[in-house]
Design a protein around this motif. Structure first.
Motif, PDB file in Angstrom:
ATOM      1  N   LEU A 162      -5.485   0.365  10.270  1.00  0.00           N
ATOM      2  CA  LEU A 162      -5.945   1.514  11.276  1.00  0.00           C
ATOM      3  C   LEU A 162      -4.350   1.752  12.501  1.00  0.00           C
ATOM      4  O   LEU A 162      -3.741   3.062  12.256  1.00  0.00           O
ATOM      5  N   ILE A 163      -3.656   0.900  12.142  1.00  0.00           N
ATOM      6  CA  ILE A 163      -2.268   1.047  13.012  1.00  0.00           C
ATOM      7  C   ILE A 163      -1.230   1.225  11.760  1.00  0.00           C
ATOM      8  O   ILE A 163      -0.249   1.533  11.954  1.00  0.00           O
ATOM      9  N   VAL A 164      -1.211   0.110  10.480  1.00  0.00           N
ATOM     10  CA  VAL A 164      -0.002   0.108   9.616  1.00  0.00           C
ATOM     11  C   VAL A 164      -0.408   1.684   8.860  1.00  0.00           C
ATOM     12  O   VAL A 164       0.216   2.061   8.347  1.00  0.00           O
ATOM     13  N   ARG A 165      -2.110   2.413   8.527  1.00  0.00           N
ATOM     14  CA  ARG A 165      -1.761   2.619   8.043  1.00  0.00           C
ATOM     15  C   ARG A 165      -2.091   4.668   7.969  1.00  0.00           C
ATOM     16  O   ARG A 165      -1.394   5.244   7.664  1.00  0.00           O
ATOM     17  N   VAL A 166      -2.842   4.220   9.431  1.00  0.00           N
ATOM     18  CA  VAL A 166      -2.743   5.677  10.312  1.00  0.00           C
ATOM     19  C   VAL A 166      -1.964   6.141  10.773  1.00  0.00           C
ATOM     20  O   VAL A 166      -1.563   6.923  10.588  1.00  0.00           O
ATOM     21  N   ALA A 167      -1.743   4.765  11.746  1.00  0.00           N
ATOM     22  CA  ALA A 167      -0.839   4.884  13.018  1.00  0.00           C
ATOM     23  C   ALA A 167       0.873   5.543  12.594  1.00  0.00           C
ATOM     24  O   ALA A 167       1.839   6.193  12.497  1.00  0.00           O
ATOM     25  N   LEU A 168       1.442   4.682  11.710  1.00  0.00           N
ATOM     26  CA  LEU A 168       2.158   4.325  11.573  1.00  0.00           C
ATOM     27  C   LEU A 168       2.775   5.003   9.750  1.00  0.00           C
ATOM     28  O   LEU A 168       4.012   4.833   9.184  1.00  0.00           O
ATOM     29  N   GLN A 169       1.872   5.683   9.020  1.00  0.00           N
ATOM     30  CA  GLN A 169       1.785   5.846   7.681  1.00  0.00           C
ATOM     31  C   GLN A 169       2.386   5.215   7.151  1.00  0.00           C
ATOM     32  O   GLN A 169       2.773   5.574   5.804  1.00  0.00           O
ATOM     33  N   VAL A 170       2.259   3.562   6.897  1.00  0.00           N
ATOM     34  CA  VAL A 170       2.740   2.541   5.875  1.00  0.00           C
ATOM     35  C   VAL A 170       1.862   2.935   4.226  1.00  0.00           C
ATOM     36  O   VAL A 170       0.727   2.408   4.893  1.00  0.00           O
ATOM     37  N   PRO A 171       2.544   3.238   3.467  1.00  0.00           N
ATOM     38  CA  PRO A 171       1.863   2.994   2.349  1.00  0.00           C
ATOM     39  C   PRO A 171       1.607   1.425   2.008  1.00  0.00           C
ATOM     40  O   PRO A 171       2.334   0.717   1.641  1.00  0.00           O
ATOM     41  N   ILE A 172      -0.110   0.665   1.510  1.00  0.00           N
ATOM     42  CA  ILE A 172      -0.428   0.014   0.924  1.00  0.00           C
ATOM     43  C   ILE A 172      -0.523   0.050  -0.902  1.00  0.00           C
ATOM     44  O   ILE A 172      -1.418   0.038  -0.749  1.00  0.00           O
ATOM     45  N   GLN A 173       0.484  -1.008  -1.214  1.00  0.00           N
ATOM     46  CA  GLN A 173       0.572  -0.652  -2.487  1.00  0.00           C
ATOM     47  C   GLN A 173      -1.102  -1.620  -3.354  1.00  0.00           C
ATOM     48  O   GLN A 173      -1.273  -0.574  -4.667  1.00  0.00           O
ATOM     49  N   GLY A 174      -1.171  -2.563  -2.363  1.00  0.00           N
ATOM     50  CA  GLY A 174      -2.472  -3.398  -3.623  1.00  0.00           C
ATOM     51  C   GLY A 174      -3.812  -2.961  -2.452  1.00  0.00           C
ATOM     52  O   GLY A 174      -4.147  -2.713  -2.192  1.00  0.00           O
ATOM     53  N   SER A 175      -4.619  -4.420  -3.331  1.00  0.00           N
ATOM     54  CA  SER A 175      -5.973  -4.203  -2.636  1.00  0.00           C
ATOM     55  C   SER A 175      -6.013  -4.862  -1.586  1.00  0.00           C
ATOM     56  O   SER A 175      -5.561  -6.172  -1.216  1.00  0.00           O
ATOM     57  N   VAL A 176      -6.562  -4.363  -0.528  1.00  0.00           N
ATOM     58  CA  VAL A 176      -6.496  -4.676   0.662  1.00  0.00           C
ATOM     59  C   VAL A 176      -7.889  -6.072   0.645  1.00  0.00           C
ATOM     60  O   VAL A 176      -7.992  -7.036   1.408  1.00  0.00           O
ATOM     61  N   ALA A 177      -9.124  -5.625  -0.328  1.00  0.00           N
ATOM     62  CA  ALA A 177      -9.541  -7.057  -0.090  1.00  0.00           C
ATOM     63  C   ALA A 177      -9.043  -9.166  -0.549  1.00  0.00           C
ATOM     64  O   ALA A 177      -8.998  -9.404  -0.200  1.00  0.00           O
ATOM     65  N   LEU A 178      -7.837  -8.104  -1.388  1.00  0.00           N
ATOM     66  CA  LEU A 178      -7.593  -9.590  -2.287  1.00  0.00           C
ATOM     67  C   LEU A 178      -6.655  -9.967  -0.728  1.00  0.00           C
ATOM     68  O   LEU A 178      -6.266 -11.217  -1.153  1.00  0.00           O
TER      69      LEU A 178
END
Length: 375
Positions: free
Chosen positions: A243-259
């Motif tokens: 919510l904060i990083v991906r949605v509010a700050l629009q920071v792309p996450i390159q890898g697997s969130v599950a890992l």
């Protein structure tokens, strides 16, 4: 085994209810994984973002136009072309942090091999932008002048052409680094605080004596605190990441969130055990708070999250290999920034598991000794 799991479940639910009745801890959790992350990502003092710049172009040449066009977002706003009087008034009113004065005949002097002087006026009351922007502007001007001269001289060919490409963070956005590292640091901090505070709270309220007369073992009591507090931190970290990083700050996450969450859970096993061990050493909450400060600062500053480990003395690098945060930071950066998979981060996972097992054994031994003295 069924009785063991049932005791773990009931004792863990008891810890969760105790946490729900503690407003201060709930506020701390909410702040740590929301506003704290957003502020750390957007208010870093070394960041140069949308700096206001004006240019006094007394030359009106292709070279001066080239220099003016080299300042663009996200580091600078689009430069305003002003007269000298307008620039002075704008800087006095605080509208511009930088004013670049390009003298007349600047291009002619450059092509003639002279060394003309450019004047850069800086509003030094904005210390962070003034210090960082000064270096950026000097580098930009030097690059543009060198490229202009190289193209103007006939037959001048440089022996090496350096092609610079930014990997994983093309625009060098500080928020991409600050937000993710704040999550990693807060996972460590909050897991230690919650588990340690849970044990000290029971000691201060006298409920630890009630547990001693129940048919439960010290291992069950400790494991219940580990899984319940670890679950709270893991869910809070997952919510902050999505919510904060991906949605509010629009920071792309390159890898697997599950890992990443798997690495986080493994890290929580180590840090919650560390929190219980520290709580057995402290006799009160203020003493525990002082221990937390002494332990957290080295863990956060020397684990590679603030500065690369390669820049530290070799002795510090070797010592910090026994800290779970060192391997957690390395794995987190590899997964979230570079999209690494399990085949890359398994050594960090194994190291965190081994360190966590040692910390859990030490905390359990210390916990048994503590409650035996109370019995």
């Amino acid at each position: 085994m069924r009785a063991f799991l049932a005791n773990l479940y009931r004792l863990g639910i008891k810890e969760l209810w105790s946490l729900l009745r503690d407003p201060a801890m709930l506020v701390l959790i909410a702040y740590t994984f929301t506003l704290s992350i957003y502020v750390a990502a957007t208010a870093m003092p070394e960041s140069l973002h949308n700096a206001a710049i004006a240019i006094v172009d007394n030359d009106a040449s292709p070279l001066s136009a080239r220099i003016a066009a080299a300042f663009y977002a996200p580091h600078f706003r689009t430069p305003r072309l002003l007269t000298a009087a307008q620039a002075d008034a704008g800087m006095d009113d605080g509208h511009y942090t930088f004013v670049l004065d390009i003298p007349a005949d600047f291009q002619r002097d450059v092509l003639a091999g002279r060394a003309p002087a450019l004047q850069l006026n800086v509003d030094a009351t904005r210390m962070s932008q003034a210090f960082t922007g000064n270096g950026y502007i000097q580098q930009i001007i030097s690059t543009e002048v060198a490229q202009f001269v190289a193209r103007s001289e006939q037959g001048a060919v440089t022996p090496v052409n350096l092609a610079l490409r930014m990997r994983f963070n093309p625009n060098l956005e500080q928020s991409w680094f600050g937000s993710l590292m704040e999550i990693i640091n807060n996972v460590t901090m909050l897991s230690i605080i919650l588990t340690g505070a849970a044990l000290i709270r029971e000691r201060e309220h006298g409920t630890i004596e009630h547990l001693l007369v129940m048919p439960v073992t010290p291992a069950e009591i400790m494991l219940a605190k580990v899984w319940s507090m670890g679950l709270v931190v893991a869910l809070a970290a997952l919510g902050a990441l999505l919510l904060i990083v991906r949605v509010a700050l629009q920071v792309p996450i390159q890898g697997s969130v599950a890992l990443f969450m798997l690495v986080t859970v493994m890290h929580l096993f180590a840090t919650t055990s560390m929190g219980i061990f520290m709580a057995t050493l402290a006799r009160s909450m203020p003493q525990f708070g002082m221990l937390v400060v002494l332990v957290l600062l080295p863990l956060q500053l020397l684990s590679g999250g603030s500065t690369p480990r390669e820049s530290m003395p070799q002795l510090v690098q070797d010592i910090m290999l026994v800290a779970p945060t060192t391997h957690f930071v390395a794995a987190g950066q590899a997964i979230l920034y570079r999209g690494a998979g399990l085949e890359v981060v398994w050594p960090q996972l194994l190291a965190i598991f081994v360190i966590g097992a040692v910390l859990f054994a030490a905390a359990l031994a210390r916990f048994r000794k503590t409650i035996s003295q109370m019995a």
